[in-house]
Design an enzyme around this catalytic site. Structure first.
Site, PDB file in Angstrom:
ATOM      1  N   MET A   1      -2.987 -30.163   1.205  1.00  0.00           N
ATOM      2  CA  MET A   1      -1.397 -29.897   1.800  1.00  0.00           C
ATOM      3  C   MET A   1      -0.513 -30.046   0.580  1.00  0.00           C
ATOM      4  O   MET A   1      -0.581 -30.854  -0.254  1.00  0.00           O
ATOM      5  CB  MET A   1      -0.986 -30.392   2.813  1.00  0.00           C
ATOM      6  CG  MET A   1      -1.973 -30.144   3.892  1.00  0.00           C
ATOM      7  SD  MET A   1      -1.338 -30.927   5.499  1.00  0.00           S
ATOM      8  CE  MET A   1      -2.410 -30.109   6.734  1.00  0.00           C
TER       9      MET A   1
ATOM     10  N   MET B   1      10.524 -35.328  -1.452  1.00  0.00           N
ATOM     11  CA  MET B   1      11.710 -34.309  -1.981  1.00  0.00           C
ATOM     12  C   MET B   1      11.904 -33.460  -0.785  1.00  0.00           C
ATOM     13  O   MET B   1      12.491 -32.424  -0.787  1.00  0.00           O
ATOM     14  CB  MET B   1      11.196 -33.688  -3.173  1.00  0.00           C
ATOM     15  CG  MET B   1      11.137 -34.314  -4.392  1.00  0.00           C
ATOM     16  SD  MET B   1      11.513 -33.642  -5.886  1.00  0.00           S
ATOM     17  CE  MET B   1      10.531 -32.239  -5.886  1.00  0.00           C
TER      18      MET B   1
ATOM     19  N   GLN C   1      13.327 -33.931 -12.472  1.00  0.00           N
ATOM     20  CA  GLN C   1      11.899 -33.713 -12.812  1.00  0.00           C
ATOM     21  C   GLN C   1      11.538 -32.110 -12.857  1.00  0.00           C
ATOM     22  O   GLN C   1      10.412 -31.910 -12.964  1.00  0.00           O
ATOM     23  CB  GLN C   1      11.227 -34.519 -11.719  1.00  0.00           C
ATOM     24  CG  GLN C   1      11.262 -34.042 -10.309  1.00  0.00           C
ATOM     25  CD  GLN C   1      10.590 -34.742  -9.263  1.00  0.00           C
ATOM     26  OE1 GLN C   1      11.153 -35.809  -9.101  1.00  0.00           O
ATOM     27  NE2 GLN C   1       9.504 -34.634  -8.906  1.00  0.00           N
TER      28      GLN C   1
ATOM     29  N   GLN D   1      -2.263 -39.436  -3.281  1.00  0.00           N
ATOM     30  CA  GLN D   1      -3.320 -39.239  -4.269  1.00  0.00           C
ATOM     31  C   GLN D   1      -3.280 -38.110  -4.847  1.00  0.00           C
ATOM     32  O   GLN D   1      -3.850 -37.681  -6.140  1.00  0.00           O
ATOM     33  CB  GLN D   1      -4.625 -39.808  -3.679  1.00  0.00           C
ATOM     34  CG  GLN D   1      -5.837 -39.692  -4.625  1.00  0.00           C
ATOM     35  CD  GLN D   1      -5.913 -40.670  -5.646  1.00  0.00           C
ATOM     36  OE1 GLN D   1      -5.439 -41.707  -5.723  1.00  0.00           O
ATOM     37  NE2 GLN D   1      -6.074 -39.802  -7.034  1.00  0.00           N
ATOM     38  N   LYS D   2      -2.863 -36.888  -4.169  1.00  0.00           N
ATOM     39  CA  LYS D   2      -3.034 -35.502  -4.438  1.00  0.00           C
ATOM     40  C   LYS D   2      -2.142 -35.496  -5.790  1.00  0.00           C
ATOM     41  O   LYS D   2      -2.580 -34.815  -6.830  1.00  0.00           O
ATOM     42  CB  LYS D   2      -2.398 -34.591  -3.496  1.00  0.00           C
ATOM     43  CG  LYS D   2      -2.556 -33.234  -3.921  1.00  0.00           C
ATOM     44  CD  LYS D   2      -2.082 -32.029  -3.119  1.00  0.00           C
ATOM     45  CE  LYS D   2      -1.168 -30.986  -3.732  1.00  0.00           C
ATOM     46  NZ  LYS D   2      -0.274 -31.337  -4.699  1.00  0.00           N
ATOM     47  N   ASP D   3      -0.922 -36.070  -6.003  1.00  0.00           N
ATOM     48  CA  ASP D   3      -0.588 -36.129  -7.442  1.00  0.00           C
ATOM     49  C   ASP D   3      -0.819 -37.363  -8.111  1.00  0.00           C
ATOM     50  O   ASP D   3      -0.151 -38.112  -8.196  1.00  0.00           O
ATOM     51  CB  ASP D   3       1.196 -36.246  -7.192  1.00  0.00           C
ATOM     52  CG  ASP D   3       1.558 -34.810  -6.608  1.00  0.00           C
ATOM     53  OD1 ASP D   3       1.197 -33.725  -7.094  1.00  0.00           O
ATOM     54  OD2 ASP D   3       2.380 -34.828  -5.530  1.00  0.00           O
TER      55      ASP D   3
ATOM     56  N   HIS E   1       2.825 -35.455   3.973  1.00  0.00           N
ATOM     57  CA  HIS E   1       3.909 -36.416   3.927  1.00  0.00           C
ATOM     58  C   HIS E   1       3.792 -37.445   5.011  1.00  0.00           C
ATOM     59  O   HIS E   1       4.073 -38.756   5.007  1.00  0.00           O
ATOM     60  CB  HIS E   1       5.438 -35.866   3.991  1.00  0.00           C
ATOM     61  CG  HIS E   1       5.716 -35.154   2.729  1.00  0.00           C
ATOM     62  ND1 HIS E   1       5.532 -33.627   2.672  1.00  0.00           N
ATOM     63  CD2 HIS E   1       5.911 -35.300   1.353  1.00  0.00           C
ATOM     64  CE1 HIS E   1       6.017 -32.991   1.668  1.00  0.00           C
ATOM     65  NE2 HIS E   1       5.989 -34.266   0.785  1.00  0.00           N
TER      66      HIS E   1
ATOM     67  N   LEU F   1       8.989 -31.356   4.322  1.00  0.00           N
ATOM     68  CA  LEU F   1       7.628 -32.283   4.787  1.00  0.00           C
ATOM     69  C   LEU F   1       6.530 -31.328   5.532  1.00  0.00           C
ATOM     70  O   LEU F   1       6.771 -30.517   6.217  1.00  0.00           O
ATOM     71  CB  LEU F   1       8.250 -33.313   5.754  1.00  0.00           C
ATOM     72  CG  LEU F   1       9.315 -34.339   5.132  1.00  0.00           C
ATOM     73  CD1 LEU F   1       9.746 -35.146   6.100  1.00  0.00           C
ATOM     74  CD2 LEU F   1       9.001 -34.822   3.831  1.00  0.00           C
ATOM     75  N   HIS F   2       5.398 -31.894   5.278  1.00  0.00           N
ATOM     76  CA  HIS F   2       4.318 -31.431   5.823  1.00  0.00           C
ATOM     77  C   HIS F   2       3.258 -32.548   6.179  1.00  0.00           C
ATOM     78  O   HIS F   2       3.761 -33.615   5.991  1.00  0.00           O
ATOM     79  CB  HIS F   2       3.612 -30.376   5.030  1.00  0.00           C
ATOM     80  CG  HIS F   2       3.378 -30.903   3.606  1.00  0.00           C
ATOM     81  ND1 HIS F   2       2.261 -31.869   3.471  1.00  0.00           N
ATOM     82  CD2 HIS F   2       3.786 -30.605   2.538  1.00  0.00           C
ATOM     83  CE1 HIS F   2       2.211 -32.383   2.188  1.00  0.00           C
ATOM     84  NE2 HIS F   2       3.294 -31.418   1.471  1.00  0.00           N
TER      85      HIS F   2
HETATM   86  O1  PAF Z   1       5.900 -36.516  -5.071  1.00  0.00           O
HETATM   87  C1  PAF Z   1       7.292 -36.267  -5.123  1.00  0.00           C
HETATM   88  O2  PAF Z   1       7.728 -35.665  -4.015  1.00  0.00           O
HETATM   89  C2  PAF Z   1       8.346 -36.623  -6.056  1.00  0.00           C
HETATM   90  O3  PAF Z   1       7.768 -36.518  -7.449  1.00  0.00           O
HETATM   91  C3  PAF Z   1       8.944 -38.105  -5.877  1.00  0.00           C
HETATM   92  C4  PAF Z   1       8.048 -39.059  -5.987  1.00  0.00           C
HETATM   93  C5  PAF Z   1       9.855 -38.002  -4.526  1.00  0.00           C
HETATM   94  C6  PAF Z   1      10.013 -38.249  -6.840  1.00  0.00           C
HETATM   95  O4  PAF Z   1      11.015 -37.295  -6.724  1.00  0.00           O
END
Ligand code: PAF
Length: 310
Positions: free
Chosen positions: A209, A55, A86, A173-175, A62, A58-59
């Protein structure tokens, strides 16, 4: 998975209509047709395609996903799309940090081949009415805290997979719950894409991060190191022999005590779950995630420990 690439033209020039080349050799596309043409060209050239959906904002976390993607394939696509579906009703979509120019420069410098930057209407054209609901791992934790969140994630990820047609996709893996949801989605819909989880990237003081870290004031930022400290101490504690320490109630109490010692932190949840299903476990055994959500003022931070315990 849509494999109809009849719109594509074989074209040895780097860009096609709707595509532009920025820094390095990275091509940026905004529309679906321009994306399909690029993907078709990459396929004709025999590339294996890796995909990193983001999304933006970026850091280093990513960028580590992008570097992992580069190891797994020879053509890497990154998408930046702030996905409105979301965001829960009480979350501020407009306040989400956006700096596409800076993001594009970072991606080009790291060797991204294609940046997909769709508009909301490209992903959700007027009249769009198909959503993907993954049950099981979407229940509880982030799913309970943020109603509709995983439905939005699953919907956009499914669409992006159809559009980009990657061989492999990399998620952080953080999410950890999102990763479990995406793996379930791919299994259930028989999508021909391999899902790779990449390790959490941390600041020097251990803080995982996250795009949300910018919302912390200096005192909260300092206090937020309690998440990684608690998980590190837990990991050492679990390495000691004996079953008692592995009981979920003991693990949860261990973490809760450490978080409670930090005055600016408020524990949302700590849970011991099966890494694949995100079902709560009574004992940490097999591939487990110890998932943690903690509030600092209005900001909620996530962290977790992914362990395989015999
Ligand atoms: O983890 C994210 O940045 C978002 O949930 C994703 C996977 C890009 C979906 O919008």
């Amino acid at each position: 998975m849509i494999r109809d690439l009849s719109l594509a033209q074989d074209n040895s020039a780097p860009a096609v209509a709707g595509a532009s080349t920025g820094a390095g050799n990275m091509v940026t596309v905004e529309g679906a047709e321009a994306l399909w043409k690029q993907v078709a060209m990459a396929r004709r050239r025999g590339h294996r395609i890796a995909f990193v959906p983001t999304m933006g904002a970026l850091h280093e976390g990513h960028l580590s996903l992008l570097r992992r993607a580069r190891q797994l394939a020879d053509w890497v696509v990154v998408s930046i799309f702030v996905n409105p579906t979301q965001f829960a009703a009480d979350e501020d979509l407009d306040a989400y940090p956006r700096d596409h120019r800076r993001d594009a420069e970072l991606l080009a410098a790291q060797g991204c081949d294609l940046l997909f930057l769709p508009a909301v209407d490209t992903i959700y054209p007027p009249g769009h009415s198909t959503f993907v609901d993954v049950e099981g791992p979407s229940r509880g934790f982030e799913g309970a805290q943020r109603p509709g969140h995983f439905r939005g994630v699953a919907t956009v990820v499914t669409q992006l997979f159809h559009m980009v047609q990657p061989d492999v996709a990399v998620f952080g893996q953080k999410d950890a719950q999102q990763l479990a949801v995406v793996r379930q989605l791919v299994r259930d819909l028989h999508l021909p894409v391999e899902i790779v989880g990449a390790p959490i990237v941390r600041e020097a003081d251990g803080l995982a991060m996250s795009s949300r870290n910018v919302y912390l004031d200096p005192a909260q930022r300092q206090a937020a190191t309690v998440l990684s400290r608690a998980l590190r101490r837990l990991e050492a504690h679990l390495a000691a022999p004996g079953d008692e320490a592995r009981q979920a109630t003991a693990i949860e109490a261990f973490i809760a005590r450490l978080i409670a010692a930090e005055p600016l932190a408020r524990l949302d949840y700590v849970a011991v779950v099966d890494a694949r299903t995100f079902e709560p476990l009574s004992q940490a055994e097999g591939e487990v995630v110890i998932a943690l959500a903690v509030r600092f003022g209005p900001t909620r931070l996530l962290d977790n420990l992914h362990l395989t315990l015999q």
